[in-house]
Design a protein around this motif. Structure first.
Motif, PDB file in Angstrom:
ATOM      1  N   ASP A 211      27.570  50.999  35.429  1.00 41.43           N
ATOM      2  CA  ASP A 211      27.546  49.568  35.715  1.00 41.43           C
ATOM      3  C   ASP A 211      28.435  48.743  34.801  1.00 41.43           C
ATOM      4  OD1 ASP A 211      25.912  49.679  37.900  1.00 41.43           O
ATOM      5  OD2 ASP A 211      24.062  49.306  36.799  1.00 41.43           O
ATOM      6  N   ASN A 212      29.001  49.349  33.755  1.00 40.64           N
ATOM      7  CA  ASN A 212      29.846  48.617  32.807  1.00 40.64           C
ATOM      8  C   ASN A 212      31.093  49.453  32.533  1.00 40.64           C
ATOM      9  OD1 ASN A 212      28.010  46.221  31.844  1.00 40.64           O
ATOM     10  ND2 ASN A 212      26.698  48.039  31.887  1.00 40.64           N
ATOM     11  N   VAL A 213      32.206  49.002  33.103  1.00 42.34           N
ATOM     12  CA  VAL A 213      33.422  49.820  33.121  1.00 42.34           C
ATOM     13  C   VAL A 213      34.638  48.950  32.829  1.00 42.34           C
ATOM     14  CG1 VAL A 213      34.872  51.331  34.555  1.00 42.34           C
ATOM     15  CG2 VAL A 213      32.385  51.300  34.902  1.00 42.34           C
ATOM     16  N   ILE A 214      35.594  49.496  32.097  1.00 38.42           N
ATOM     17  CA  ILE A 214      36.906  48.868  31.921  1.00 38.42           C
ATOM     18  C   ILE A 214      37.965  49.828  32.451  1.00 38.42           C
ATOM     19  CG2 ILE A 214      38.634  48.044  30.274  1.00 38.42           C
ATOM     20  CD1 ILE A 214      36.339  47.199  28.468  1.00 38.42           C
ATOM     21  N   TYR A 215      38.775  49.339  33.382  1.00 37.75           N
ATOM     22  CA  TYR A 215      39.868  50.122  33.935  1.00 37.75           C
ATOM     23  C   TYR A 215      41.169  49.510  33.432  1.00 37.75           C
ATOM     24  CZ  TYR A 215      42.806  52.508  37.412  1.00 37.75           C
ATOM     25  OH  TYR A 215      43.760  53.285  38.030  1.00 37.75           O
ATOM     26  N   LEU A 216      41.885  50.223  32.574  1.00 40.63           N
ATOM     27  CA  LEU A 216      43.166  49.749  32.056  1.00 40.63           C
ATOM     28  C   LEU A 216      44.294  50.264  32.940  1.00 40.63           C
ATOM     29  CD1 LEU A 216      42.750  50.303  28.209  1.00 40.63           C
ATOM     30  CD2 LEU A 216      42.823  48.116  29.414  1.00 40.63           C
ATOM     31  N   TYR A 217      45.146  49.351  33.358  1.00 42.99           N
ATOM     32  CA  TYR A 217      46.266  49.727  34.211  1.00 42.99           C
ATOM     33  C   TYR A 217      47.559  49.272  33.561  1.00 42.99           C
ATOM     34  CZ  TYR A 217      49.518  49.892  38.104  1.00 42.99           C
ATOM     35  OH  TYR A 217      50.607  50.164  38.895  1.00 42.99           O
ATOM     36  N   GLY A 218      48.547  50.160  33.540  1.00 43.05           N
ATOM     37  CA  GLY A 218      49.828  49.805  32.934  1.00 43.05           C
ATOM     38  C   GLY A 218      51.003  50.132  33.828  1.00 43.05           C
ATOM     39  N   ASP A 219      52.008  49.289  33.783  1.00 41.26           N
ATOM     40  CA  ASP A 219      53.349  49.598  34.288  1.00 41.26           C
ATOM     41  C   ASP A 219      54.304  48.971  33.284  1.00 41.26           C
ATOM     42  OD1 ASP A 219      53.167  46.851  35.207  1.00 41.26           O
ATOM     43  OD2 ASP A 219      52.346  47.612  37.071  1.00 41.26           O
ATOM     44  N   VAL A 220      54.974  47.895  33.629  1.00 39.08           N
ATOM     45  CA  VAL A 220      55.701  47.151  32.600  1.00 39.08           C
ATOM     46  C   VAL A 220      54.706  46.425  31.708  1.00 39.08           C
ATOM     47  CG1 VAL A 220      57.327  45.279  32.175  1.00 39.08           C
ATOM     48  CG2 VAL A 220      57.770  46.920  33.998  1.00 39.08           C
ATOM     49  N   GLY A 221      53.734  45.790  32.332  1.00 36.41           N
ATOM     50  CA  GLY A 221      52.684  45.085  31.602  1.00 36.41           C
ATOM     51  C   GLY A 221      51.395  45.880  31.580  1.00 36.41           C
ATOM     52  N   VAL A 222      50.335  45.239  31.105  1.00 40.19           N
ATOM     53  CA  VAL A 222      49.029  45.884  30.983  1.00 40.19           C
ATOM     54  C   VAL A 222      47.961  44.903  31.448  1.00 40.19           C
ATOM     55  CG1 VAL A 222      47.347  46.923  29.411  1.00 40.19           C
ATOM     56  CG2 VAL A 222      49.800  47.283  29.037  1.00 40.19           C
ATOM     57  N   GLY A 223      47.080  45.364  32.311  1.00 34.80           N
ATOM     58  CA  GLY A 223      45.966  44.544  32.761  1.00 34.80           C
ATOM     59  C   GLY A 223      44.704  45.380  32.810  1.00 34.80           C
ATOM     60  N   ALA A 224      43.587  44.738  33.072  1.00 31.29           N
ATOM     61  CA  ALA A 224      42.320  45.449  33.124  1.00 31.29           C
ATOM     62  C   ALA A 224      41.473  44.949  34.284  1.00 31.29           C
ATOM     63  CB  ALA A 224      41.554  45.283  31.819  1.00 31.29           C
ATOM     64  N   GLY A 225      40.787  45.887  34.910  1.00 28.65           N
ATOM     65  CA  GLY A 225      39.717  45.561  35.837  1.00 28.65           C
ATOM     66  C   GLY A 225      38.414  45.779  35.096  1.00 28.65           C
ATOM     67  N   ILE A 226      37.516  44.824  35.168  1.00 28.20           N
ATOM     68  CA  ILE A 226      36.286  44.877  34.377  1.00 28.20           C
ATOM     69  C   ILE A 226      35.085  44.814  35.305  1.00 28.20           C
ATOM     70  CG2 ILE A 226      34.936  43.750  32.555  1.00 28.20           C
ATOM     71  CD1 ILE A 226      37.650  42.575  31.559  1.00 28.20           C
ATOM     72  N   ILE A 227      34.205  45.783  35.180  1.00 31.41           N
ATOM     73  CA  ILE A 227      32.921  45.794  35.875  1.00 31.41           C
ATOM     74  C   ILE A 227      31.852  45.545  34.818  1.00 31.41           C
ATOM     75  CG2 ILE A 227      31.321  47.105  37.330  1.00 31.41           C
ATOM     76  CD1 ILE A 227      33.965  46.698  38.708  1.00 31.41           C
ATOM     77  N   ALA A 228      31.097  44.472  34.975  1.00 27.95           N
ATOM     78  CA  ALA A 228      30.037  44.127  34.016  1.00 27.95           C
ATOM     79  C   ALA A 228      28.728  43.964  34.769  1.00 27.95           C
ATOM     80  CB  ALA A 228      30.384  42.835  33.271  1.00 27.95           C
ATOM     81  N   GLY A 229      27.719  44.734  34.376  1.00 27.63           N
ATOM     82  CA  GLY A 229      26.443  44.671  35.069  1.00 27.63           C
ATOM     83  C   GLY A 229      26.545  45.042  36.531  1.00 27.63           C
ATOM     84  N   GLY A 230      27.505  45.917  36.870  1.00 27.10           N
ATOM     85  CA  GLY A 230      27.678  46.369  38.243  1.00 27.10           C
ATOM     86  C   GLY A 230      28.504  45.443  39.107  1.00 27.10           C
ATOM     87  N   ARG A 231      29.018  44.344  38.538  1.00 26.51           N
ATOM     88  CA  ARG A 231      29.788  43.378  39.322  1.00 26.51           C
ATOM     89  C   ARG A 231      31.175  43.182  38.718  1.00 26.51           C
ATOM     90  NH1 ARG A 231      26.121  38.198  40.661  1.00 26.51           N
ATOM     91  NH2 ARG A 231      27.858  37.934  42.120  1.00 26.51           N
TER      92      ARG A 231
END
Length: 393
Positions: A211-231
């Motif tokens: 239910d609590n996840v950080i997805y780091l994505y990179g190409d030229v830049g860096v961003g994150a998808g964040i799941i907190a409390g399942g949302r």
């Protein structure tokens, strides 16, 4: 004072819950649905009949059963008949896919994308890929929508790409451009690549059950998808997750955002090539060549990779301290950097993260691989159907 939900509202909610379960978990018996959803057998039977009548699921007798008596029917998503189109617009690539209900990738196309190509120039290329895929769509199939994953910052309300210097996009209306080019009746939903990839991995990938996840994505830049409390945590306007612009060096290198010393200046494409004295290199193939050179003993490449890995661990430690995730997933080119420098990442993480936050965190690479963004984009498109299955046509 408002009365409680009507019988029709309850029925539609139950239909959505049942279809969502089958969409995420695949073929499920009626008996399992009865237990999971907490509904009685007759209600499950009526709901599955409604969904089957709408062409969204099918029911079959199981091939084998060890139980005495009449076997429980198996409910399956109609993956071939019900589908969504999904696109992933990345710095150097365009991907398009037709993805069936249940997450099955039915067809796909991939194209090179010249950097600097604007939204109005990108849309015809994707439209061409769709026309090719449409030739294989069976008669009577139902397209329920289109989802798009893009690397720039996205304004959630209208699919406007706000700023992405690496792609040459500033306030590019990718949602509107695609809609005009494709001429589809179904809605187009646009999201950030990191965010939708996190969505996909949480729903049916390596982070399923977390239910609590950080997805780091990179190409030229860096961003994150964040799941907190399942949302999904996307912020007020949809701009959440721009972790690449955490400042880690006060007097660091200039960043394309206008600041200096951002995290992506030391772990992104430009920072790695600069550290390895390869200033003219760019793109994922060149990055893979750099990692390969480091693995073969090239001293300068090894130094660049170790340095970037240390900074990767530094930033992850900060994110772990802030969000206390169960899992951190490394996607895009950040996956390749993590695999090439895992020792440095873990060492820095162990040094900088709070022990209470660190004790249960797992570091992983995407189970869905390069399909994560496409499958996540399709999940955006399926949301309307799953929310109200009888009002998605």
């Amino acid at each position: 004072m408002r009365a409680g939900p009507s019988q029709d509202e309850i029925r539609r909610q139950n239909l959505g819950a049942l279809l969502r379960h089958v969409h995420v978990h695949g073929a499920t018996t009626r008996a399992e649905l009865t237990t999971t959803l907490g509904l009685n057998r007759s209600t499950i039977g009526a709901l599955t009949a409604d969904l089957a009548g709408a062409g969204l699921v099918s029911e079959t007798t199981p091939k084998q059963t060890r139980r005495a008596g009449r076997p429980s029917l198996v409910v399956r998503p109609e993956s071939v008949r019900v589908y969504a189109y999904a696109y992933s617009i990345e710095v150097d690539r365009l991907r398009a896919a037709r993805i069936g209900l249940g997450g099955a990738v039915l067809d796909r196309r991939e194209l090179d994308r010249p950097r600097g190509l604007l939204a109005v120039e990108t849309a015809p290329l994707l439209a061409g890929a769709v026309k090719e895929m449409q030739q294989a769509v069976p008669a009577g199939a139902l397209c329920v929508g289109t989802g798009v994953a893009v690397c720039p910052m996205m304004r959630r309300e209208d699919g406007m790409a706000r700023r992405a210097p690496a792609t040459g996009w500033v306030d590019e209306p990718i949602g509107a451009a695609l809609g005009a080019e494709l001429g589809l009746d179904q809605p187009i939903t646009v999201g950030n690549v990191a965010d939708v990839a996190a969505f996909a991995e949480h729903a049916r990938g390596v982070a399923a059950g977390c239910d609590n996840v950080i997805y780091l994505y990179g190409d030229v830049g860096v961003g994150a998808g964040i799941i907190a409390g399942g949302r999904r945590l996307t912020g007020h306007g949809g701009y959440g997750g721009e972790v690449g612009h955490m400042q880690v060096l006060r007097e660091g290198e200039p960043c394309e955002c206008g600041s200096r010393g951002c995290w992506e200046t030391v772990i992104g494409e430009h920072g790695l090539f600069r550290a390895a004295s390869r200033p003219d290199a760019r793109g994922r193939d060149a990055l893979l060549a750099l990692f390969d050179a480091a693995g073969r003993g090239d001293a300068r490449a090894q130094t660049a990779v170790r340095q970037a890995g240390d900074w990767l661990g530094f930033g992850v430690a900060n994110l772990v301290n802030i969000f206390n995730p169960e899992m951190v997933i490394f996607g895009g080119t950040i996956r390749d950097l993590y695999l090439a420098s895992a020792a440095q990442v873990r060492s820095r993480l162990n040094s900088n993260a709070l022990s209470a936050c660190l004790e249960n965190v797992r570091l992983r690479t995407p189970k869905l691989g390069q399909d994560a963004a496409l499958i996540g984009a399709a999940e955006l498109a399926f949301e309307r159907l799953l929310a109200d299955p009888l009002d998605a046509g």
